[in-house]
Write a protein that holds these residues in place. Structure first.
Motif, PDB file in Angstrom:
ATOM      1  N   LEU A 184       0.832  -1.204   0.000  1.00  0.00           N
ATOM      2  CA  LEU A 184       0.000   0.000   0.000  1.00  0.00           C
ATOM      3  C   LEU A 184       0.869   1.257   0.000  1.00  0.00           C
ATOM      4  O   LEU A 184       0.607   2.219  -0.726  1.00  0.00           O
ATOM      5  CB  LEU A 184      -0.926   0.001   1.218  1.00  0.00           C
ATOM      6  CG  LEU A 184      -1.805   1.247   1.417  1.00  0.00           C
ATOM      7  CD1 LEU A 184      -2.736   1.435   0.223  1.00  0.00           C
ATOM      8  CD2 LEU A 184      -2.616   1.138   2.704  1.00  0.00           C
ATOM      9  N   GLY A 185       1.923   1.223   0.828  1.00  0.00           N
ATOM     10  CA  GLY A 185       2.835   2.366   0.875  1.00  0.00           C
ATOM     11  C   GLY A 185       3.518   2.610  -0.464  1.00  0.00           C
ATOM     12  O   GLY A 185       3.682   3.748  -0.888  1.00  0.00           O
ATOM     13  N   LEU A 186       3.914   1.520  -1.139  1.00  0.00           N
ATOM     14  CA  LEU A 186       4.534   1.638  -2.455  1.00  0.00           C
ATOM     15  C   LEU A 186       3.568   2.249  -3.464  1.00  0.00           C
ATOM     16  O   LEU A 186       3.941   3.094  -4.273  1.00  0.00           O
ATOM     17  CB  LEU A 186       4.992   0.258  -2.949  1.00  0.00           C
ATOM     18  CG  LEU A 186       6.287  -0.290  -2.346  1.00  0.00           C
ATOM     19  CD1 LEU A 186       6.498  -1.721  -2.797  1.00  0.00           C
ATOM     20  CD2 LEU A 186       7.480   0.570  -2.743  1.00  0.00           C
ATOM     21  N   TYR A 187       2.311   1.809  -3.399  1.00  0.00           N
ATOM     22  CA  TYR A 187       1.297   2.330  -4.317  1.00  0.00           C
ATOM     23  C   TYR A 187       1.151   3.844  -4.138  1.00  0.00           C
ATOM     24  O   TYR A 187       1.137   4.607  -5.118  1.00  0.00           O
ATOM     25  CB  TYR A 187      -0.040   1.642  -4.070  1.00  0.00           C
ATOM     26  CG  TYR A 187      -1.175   2.214  -4.887  1.00  0.00           C
ATOM     27  CD1 TYR A 187      -1.354   1.849  -6.218  1.00  0.00           C
ATOM     28  CD2 TYR A 187      -2.059   3.136  -4.326  1.00  0.00           C
ATOM     29  CE1 TYR A 187      -2.387   2.388  -6.979  1.00  0.00           C
ATOM     30  CE2 TYR A 187      -3.087   3.677  -5.078  1.00  0.00           C
ATOM     31  CZ  TYR A 187      -3.256   3.298  -6.403  1.00  0.00           C
ATOM     32  OH  TYR A 187      -4.270   3.850  -7.140  1.00  0.00           O
ATOM     33  N   ILE A 188       1.080   4.275  -2.880  1.00  0.00           N
ATOM     34  CA  ILE A 188       0.938   5.710  -2.591  1.00  0.00           C
ATOM     35  C   ILE A 188       2.157   6.477  -3.088  1.00  0.00           C
ATOM     36  O   ILE A 188       2.039   7.543  -3.720  1.00  0.00           O
ATOM     37  CB  ILE A 188       0.752   5.931  -1.073  1.00  0.00           C
ATOM     38  CG1 ILE A 188      -0.574   5.309  -0.614  1.00  0.00           C
ATOM     39  CG2 ILE A 188       0.794   7.421  -0.737  1.00  0.00           C
ATOM     40  CD1 ILE A 188      -0.751   5.306   0.896  1.00  0.00           C
TER      41      ILE A 188
END
Length: 224
Positions: free
Chosen positions: A211-215
Motif C-alpha cells: 500500500l505504501g509503495l502504491y501511494i
C-alpha cells in the motif's frame, strides 16, 4: 553476469546488516531534512573493482579508486550522491550525512585519513542499530536523482496492524499479475527499486508495504 562497466544500485544485493544500516541512515537523514540523496553503487564484483582500479593507471581516465580491495565486493558498503539543487558530491551535504552515520556506528569514508572518500559508507557484518535507533516504517531509498528519500509510517489501530503486517496474499492470479506489472512499470520509470518486485514475487511483501509503495508511486507520477 553483469558487465564490469555496469553499476549495481540495488540495495537487495547487500548483506542484511548493510541493508538495515543503509535504510536507517536514509531514515535519519530524512528526519534531519536531507531528502535529496541517493544510492550510486552497492555491490561491486572483484572484476569491476579491478576495472575501476585500472582507470588512470593502465586505462585512460582519472584515478577513481586507490585499492583492489573494497567492502563493496563483500556486500557491506554503498556509495551515495546528492541530487539537485546541490552539486552531485556537495561537501556540506555529505558532511551532514557523515555526521549522522557516526551516530549510527556506520563507517564514513570522509573520516578516513589520506584517502578521503566522502560518498562512501560501510559497516561490519555484525553491525546492529545503536540503542535508541530503529527503523520506524518503510524507508524509500532512492537510486537516482529524480527520487526523494521518504519515510512511510502509518499510524493504525493494533487490530488493523495485525492484519496489514501479514504477507500480502491476493488469492487471485489476475490481481497478483496486475500488481507485478504495476511495480515493474514503476521500476522502468525509475520511481522504485527492483528489489520491491523481487520481494513481491518471493512472497516477502506485506500488505502495508504494498500500500505504501502504491501511494509513493502515484505521488511521484503526479509530481512529474
Amino acid at each position: 553476469m553483469t558487465s564490469v562497466t555496469t553499476t549495481c544500485r540495488d540495495l537487495a544485493e547487500l548483506l542484511p546488516a548493510a541493508q538495515t544500516a543503509c535504510r536507517l541512515l536514509f531514515q535519519e537523514c530524512y528526519k534531519a531534512g536531507i531528502s535529496n540523496i541517493f544510492i550510486t553503487e552497492t555491490y561491486r564484483s572483484q572484476e569491476r573493482q579491478n576495472y575501476l582500479y585500472a582507470q588512470g593507471r593502465t586505462r585512460p581516465g582519472q584515478i577513481v579508486t586507490w585499492t583492489l580491495q573494497s567492502n563493496h565486493k563483500s556486500r557491506l558498503a554503498w556509495d551515495i550522491a546528492v541530487g539537485p539543487p546541490q552539486s552531485l558530491y556537495d561537501v556540506a551535504t555529505l558532511g551532514k550525512v557523515g555526521a549522522i552515520a557516526r551516530k549510527l556506528g556506520i563507517t564514513w569514508g570522509g573520516d578516513w585519513v589520506g584517502n578521503i572518500d566522502r560518498p562512501h559508507f560501510e559497516v561490519k557484518s555484525n553491525w546492529t542499530p545503536p540503542k535508541g535507533y530503529k527503523l520506524e516504517g518503510q524507508v524509500v531509498v532512492p537510486s537516482n536523482s529524480k527520487m526523494q528519500v521518504q519515510l512511510i509510517v502509518e499510524d493504525k489501530p493494533k487490530e488493523e496492524n495485525a492484519l496489514t503486517n501479514t504477507t500480502w496474499n491476493p488469492e487471485s492470479p489476475a490481481m497478483e499479475t496486475a500488481a507485478e506489472a504495476f511495480l515493474a512499470q514503476a521500476i522502468q520509470e525509475g520511481v522504485i527499486q527492483a528489489s520491491h518486485l523481487k520481494d513481491l514475487q518471493n512472497k516477502h511483501m506485506t500488505t502495508d508495504r504494498l500500500l505504501g509503495l502504491y501511494i509513493t508511486i502515484q505521488q511521484r507520477r503526479n509530481n512529474n
